[in-house]
Design a protein around this motif. Sequence first.
Motif, PDB file in Angstrom:
ATOM      1  N   GLU A   1       0.867  -1.199   0.069  1.00 49.59           N
ATOM      2  CA  GLU A   1      -0.624  -0.336  -0.471  1.00 49.59           C
ATOM      3  C   GLU A   1       0.993   1.350   0.239  1.00 49.59           C
ATOM      4  N   LYS A   2       1.712   1.184  -0.577  1.00 50.72           N
ATOM      5  CA  LYS A   2       3.064   2.268  -0.258  1.00 50.72           C
ATOM      6  C   LYS A   2       2.350   2.942  -1.416  1.00 50.72           C
ATOM      7  N   SER A   3       3.021   3.926  -0.849  1.00 48.06           N
ATOM      8  CA  SER A   3       2.523   5.415  -2.183  1.00 48.06           C
ATOM      9  C   SER A   3       3.963   5.927  -2.223  1.00 48.06           C
ATOM     10  N   LEU A   4       5.114   5.803  -3.559  1.00 50.10           N
ATOM     11  CA  LEU A   4       5.479   6.222  -3.786  1.00 50.10           C
ATOM     12  C   LEU A   4       5.127   7.720  -5.440  1.00 50.10           C
ATOM     13  N   ILE A   5       6.046   9.110  -4.642  1.00 46.08           N
ATOM     14  CA  ILE A   5       5.989   9.656  -5.402  1.00 46.08           C
ATOM     15  C   ILE A   5       7.367  10.141  -6.357  1.00 46.08           C
TER      16      ILE A   5
END
Length: 183
Positions: free
Chosen positions: A176-180
Amino acid sequence: MTRSLDAAAVGAVTAGHAPYLFFIQLDFSQPLRVCSAGYDVDWNGATWMGIGALGSIEPIQEQASLEAIGVQLTLSGVPSEVIAITLAEQYQGKPCQIWFAPLRGDLQLATQPIRLFAGRMDTMNTEVGDTATITLSAESRMVTWDRPRTRRYNNEDQQSRYPGDRGFEYVAQMVEKSLIWGR
């Protein structure tokens, strides 16, 4: 599958009279190594128990396609004390190998034995008397080709196989990690 034979092997099998041996190895907790000689033979760092006439080995077929093949063999004359191993253990799926060895005139190995079959034990029937008879069917490893692999790429599965390995420790957090990207 084609096999390459060296000149010594070709000469040994094309001779007018070509004596030969079969070596069979069944990998229990204590490997059972037998050969078709009437005496024990030392080969490949082990002593192979000579049980004389092995019984029978059905013709071993080879396929050019990806197809599972099997072999059935009967070992007769196996001493009863060796049979205790075969009766007490789970044998299905354990390795089984068969080699063919041409002999010289003095009944010594003419060349390195040629592996005819390598697979896994499937079913076994044992008849016990003064000596025992084992009837075994084995299948090539291609039997498992279509079988799904039940490996999970998570920390719990990795710990069950390799305790202490931390390679999958943070996999659950990465789902679920949101990476920008690109800032």
